[in-house]
Motif scaffolding. Structure first.
Motif, PDB file in Angstrom:
ATOM      1  N   LEU A 131       1.113  -1.272  -0.118  1.00  0.00           N
ATOM      2  CA  LEU A 131       0.171  -0.245  -0.146  1.00  0.00           C
ATOM      3  C   LEU A 131       1.287   1.296   0.004  1.00  0.00           C
ATOM      4  N   ARG A 132       1.963   1.013   0.335  1.00  0.00           N
ATOM      5  CA  ARG A 132       2.761   2.247   0.815  1.00  0.00           C
ATOM      6  C   ARG A 132       3.194   2.652  -0.009  1.00  0.00           C
ATOM      7  N   TRP A 133       3.722   1.457  -1.246  1.00  0.00           N
ATOM      8  CA  TRP A 133       4.433   2.197  -2.349  1.00  0.00           C
ATOM      9  C   TRP A 133       2.995   1.890  -3.887  1.00  0.00           C
ATOM     10  N   LEU A 134       2.033   1.057  -3.677  1.00  0.00           N
ATOM     11  CA  LEU A 134       0.630   1.470  -4.483  1.00  0.00           C
ATOM     12  C   LEU A 134      -0.072   2.180  -4.564  1.00  0.00           C
ATOM     13  N   VAL A 135      -0.396   2.983  -3.446  1.00  0.00           N
ATOM     14  CA  VAL A 135      -1.136   3.913  -2.697  1.00  0.00           C
ATOM     15  C   VAL A 135      -1.177   5.062  -1.857  1.00  0.00           C
ATOM     16  N   PRO A 136      -0.514   6.463  -2.976  1.00  0.00           N
ATOM     17  CA  PRO A 136       0.181   7.529  -2.477  1.00  0.00           C
ATOM     18  C   PRO A 136      -0.793   7.687  -1.425  1.00  0.00           C
ATOM     19  N   PRO A 137      -1.819   7.706  -1.203  1.00  0.00           N
ATOM     20  CA  PRO A 137      -2.123   8.717   0.461  1.00  0.00           C
ATOM     21  C   PRO A 137      -1.815   7.492   1.273  1.00  0.00           C
ATOM     22  N   HIS A 138      -2.122   6.819   1.266  1.00  0.00           N
ATOM     23  CA  HIS A 138      -1.196   6.002   2.298  1.00  0.00           C
ATOM     24  C   HIS A 138       0.119   6.853   3.235  1.00  0.00           C
ATOM     25  N   ALA A 139       0.734   7.064   2.034  1.00  0.00           N
ATOM     26  CA  ALA A 139       1.888   6.830   2.991  1.00  0.00           C
ATOM     27  C   ALA A 139       2.278   8.268   3.044  1.00  0.00           C
ATOM     28  N   ASP A 140       1.137   9.233   2.662  1.00  0.00           N
ATOM     29  CA  ASP A 140       1.198  10.210   2.912  1.00  0.00           C
ATOM     30  C   ASP A 140       0.437  11.223   4.492  1.00  0.00           C
ATOM     31  N   ASN A 141      -0.623   9.791   4.544  1.00  0.00           N
ATOM     32  CA  ASN A 141      -0.571   9.902   6.482  1.00  0.00           C
ATOM     33  C   ASN A 141       0.469   9.556   7.022  1.00  0.00           C
ATOM     34  N   GLU A 142       1.361   8.510   6.373  1.00  0.00           N
ATOM     35  CA  GLU A 142       2.919   8.080   7.364  1.00  0.00           C
ATOM     36  C   GLU A 142       3.466   9.324   8.031  1.00  0.00           C
ATOM     37  N   GLN A 143       3.301   9.544   6.149  1.00  0.00           N
ATOM     38  CA  GLN A 143       4.529  11.180   7.049  1.00  0.00           C
ATOM     39  C   GLN A 143       4.017  11.998   7.540  1.00  0.00           C
ATOM     40  N   ALA A 144       2.556  12.375   7.772  1.00  0.00           N
ATOM     41  CA  ALA A 144       1.654  13.365   8.036  1.00  0.00           C
ATOM     42  C   ALA A 144       2.434  13.261   9.954  1.00  0.00           C
ATOM     43  N   ALA A 145       2.045  11.775  10.527  1.00  0.00           N
ATOM     44  CA  ALA A 145       1.948  11.386  11.475  1.00  0.00           C
ATOM     45  C   ALA A 145       3.252  11.479  12.046  1.00  0.00           C
ATOM     46  N   ALA A 146       4.235  10.986  11.640  1.00  0.00           N
ATOM     47  CA  ALA A 146       5.995  10.292  11.464  1.00  0.00           C
ATOM     48  C   ALA A 146       6.778  12.359  11.322  1.00  0.00           C
ATOM     49  N   TYR A 147       5.968  13.044  10.864  1.00  0.00           N
ATOM     50  CA  TYR A 147       6.251  14.912  11.045  1.00  0.00           C
ATOM     51  C   TYR A 147       6.059  15.118  12.680  1.00  0.00           C
ATOM     52  N   LEU A 148       5.355  14.808  12.924  1.00  0.00           N
ATOM     53  CA  LEU A 148       4.623  15.190  14.222  1.00  0.00           C
ATOM     54  C   LEU A 148       5.094  14.963  15.340  1.00  0.00           C
ATOM     55  N   ARG A 149       4.852  12.938  15.318  1.00  0.00           N
ATOM     56  CA  ARG A 149       6.168  12.890  16.589  1.00  0.00           C
ATOM     57  C   ARG A 149       7.261  12.791  16.200  1.00  0.00           C
ATOM     58  N   SER A 150       8.498  12.997  15.263  1.00  0.00           N
ATOM     59  CA  SER A 150       9.769  12.922  15.003  1.00  0.00           C
ATOM     60  C   SER A 150      10.147  15.131  14.407  1.00  0.00           C
ATOM     61  N   HIS A 151       9.898  15.336  14.107  1.00  0.00           N
ATOM     62  CA  HIS A 151      10.331  16.495  13.908  1.00  0.00           C
ATOM     63  C   HIS A 151       9.426  18.013  14.782  1.00  0.00           C
ATOM     64  N   ILE A 152       8.195  17.678  15.274  1.00  0.00           N
ATOM     65  CA  ILE A 152       7.994  18.449  16.628  1.00  0.00           C
ATOM     66  C   ILE A 152       7.621  18.079  17.982  1.00  0.00           C
ATOM     67  N   GLY A 153       7.865  16.624  18.081  1.00  0.00           N
ATOM     68  CA  GLY A 153       8.224  15.498  19.767  1.00  0.00           C
ATOM     69  C   GLY A 153       7.518  16.313  20.276  1.00  0.00           C
ATOM     70  N   LEU A 154       7.502  16.103  21.683  1.00  0.00           N
ATOM     71  CA  LEU A 154       7.254  16.081  22.510  1.00  0.00           C
ATOM     72  C   LEU A 154       7.158  17.385  23.718  1.00  0.00           C
ATOM     73  N   ASN A 155       8.517  18.041  23.550  1.00  0.00           N
ATOM     74  CA  ASN A 155       8.805  18.925  24.375  1.00  0.00           C
ATOM     75  C   ASN A 155       9.035  20.550  23.507  1.00  0.00           C
ATOM     76  N   ASP A 156       7.992  20.440  22.343  1.00  0.00           N
ATOM     77  CA  ASP A 156       7.355  21.531  21.271  1.00  0.00           C
ATOM     78  C   ASP A 156       7.476  22.853  22.096  1.00  0.00           C
ATOM     79  N   ALA A 157       7.594  24.348  22.120  1.00  0.00           N
ATOM     80  CA  ALA A 157       7.501  25.039  22.955  1.00  0.00           C
ATOM     81  C   ALA A 157       6.783  25.745  22.053  1.00  0.00           C
ATOM     82  N   CYS A 158       5.319  25.628  20.507  1.00  0.00           N
ATOM     83  CA  CYS A 158       4.881  26.193  20.247  1.00  0.00           C
ATOM     84  C   CYS A 158       3.153  25.337  19.983  1.00  0.00           C
ATOM     85  N   ILE A 159       4.102  24.260  19.895  1.00  0.00           N
ATOM     86  CA  ILE A 159       2.759  22.869  19.755  1.00  0.00           C
ATOM     87  C   ILE A 159       2.726  22.024  20.811  1.00  0.00           C
TER      88      ILE A 159
END
Length: 241
Positions: free
Chosen positions: A143-171
């Motif tokens: 699904l990740r390779w054949l159905v782009p929306p699945h990878a899109d959803n994964e990347q959105a959640a991963a951005y919040l977990r990895s780039h924003i994290g748990l100690n962001d001052a604004c979010i």
């Protein structure tokens, strides 16, 4: 309290907007087809509608809209059509999440803004080492390779977990993961779990869109619910009666 909703004209998004308005909140909704959206919701005193595709807005416009809000909710998704699945924008959800988060940071809020993202139980939280069978892992890989929306959803959640994290001052954030979405008129009993309790591929449950909207509204308005699930990726299922 002011809330910005993107994807508000979708099947779940408009239910969320109604839940928020019924709770006495002010809502700004960014939608591509405002006429139909307003017709469905009817006249609403505390609703402001921005006619635009969220990714077409400039950085400055996004900063303006998020700067007026204490919470941002994304119900963005891809239309279930050939163009919606394989056309552009391929990374609607993840690009919107990234740009909205950057706009929140640029707006320099006095206290962290809540960011609630509607996602999917098919997107696993790798930080929790969620167990997946070999067969399901193979299907999800396809699904990740054949159905782009699945990878899109994964990347959105991963951005919040990895780039924003748990100690962001604004979010502060929460990723809501419903199972197979169904349409039911009224809010019913539902249960929340930190991780899936059934296979999203081979034994999926059901989650009504109105229950997803109710839970997202609770996250935004109920401090106890937010404290329980902020920085988490809860899974929501209807209670089978």
């Amino acid at each position: 309290m002011n809330v910005l909703v993107v994807g508000g004209s979708g099947a779940t998004g408009r239910l969320l907007v109604r839940q928020l308005l019924n709770g006495g909140l002010s809502v700004t909704a960014i939608v591509r087809s405002p006429e139909k959206f307003i017709e469905i919701l009817g006249p609403q005193e505390h609703l402001s509608v921005v006619s635009a595709a969220v990714l077409d807005l400039s950085d400055e416009e996004l900063v303006q809209y998020v700067g007026e809000c204490e919470a941002v909710a994304s119900c963005l998704g891809h239309t279930l059509s050939l163009k919606g699945v394989y056309g552009h924008p391929r990374r609607l959800v993840s690009d919107a999440t990234r740009r909205l988060c950057k706009a929140i940071t640029a707006s320099k809020p006095k206290k962290p803004v809540k960011f609630v993202l509607m996602n999917s139980t098919g997107c696993r939280n790798h930080d929790l080492a969620e167990v997946v069978s070999l067969a399901e892992s193979g299907v999800v890989g396809l699904l990740r390779w054949l159905v782009p929306p699945h990878a899109d959803n994964e990347q959105a959640a991963a951005y919040l977990r990895s780039h924003i994290g748990l100690n962001d001052a604004c979010i502060e954030w929460c990723v809501v993961r419903p199972d197979s979405l169904v349409d039911i008129d009224d809010v019913s009993k539902y249960e929340i779990h930190p991780s899936p309790i059934r296979s999203a591929i081979f034994n999926s449950g059901k989650t009504s869109r109105i229950n997803v909207a109710h839970f997202m509204a609770e996250l935004i308005t109920n401090d106890a619910v937010w404290k329980a699930w902020k920085g988490a990726t809860p899974v929501i299922y209807n209670v089978e009666e």
